[in-house]
Design a protein around this motif. Sequence first.
Motif: not given
Length: 91
Positions: A15-19, A29-35
């Motif tokens: 449902q989107g991206v976030a800072l 959570p599983r499937g979330v990539v952090l940059l």
Amino acid sequence: MDDFPAVLGLVAAGQGVALVPQLAAARPPRGVVLLRLRMVRRTKIAFRAGARAHPAVAALSVALRDSLGELAEPGAGTPGQPPPARAGGRT
């Protein structure tokens, strides 16, 4: 929104991206990539007007600056004295 587990849940659901702050992203959570972003956060000490010289404000200011060591903002001033003006008139 400051419910970061919910924000990361929305990201995981597509449902989107976030800072998010680093502390909120310790277990994404599983499937979330952090940059990792190359940025610095500026944090201020807030106190009631006229209370700069109060012992509790002074003690907190000194403790925070001591704990930050070299990360503390140079020339940030000391309790009881206003910080020096910066170029461009921003403080």
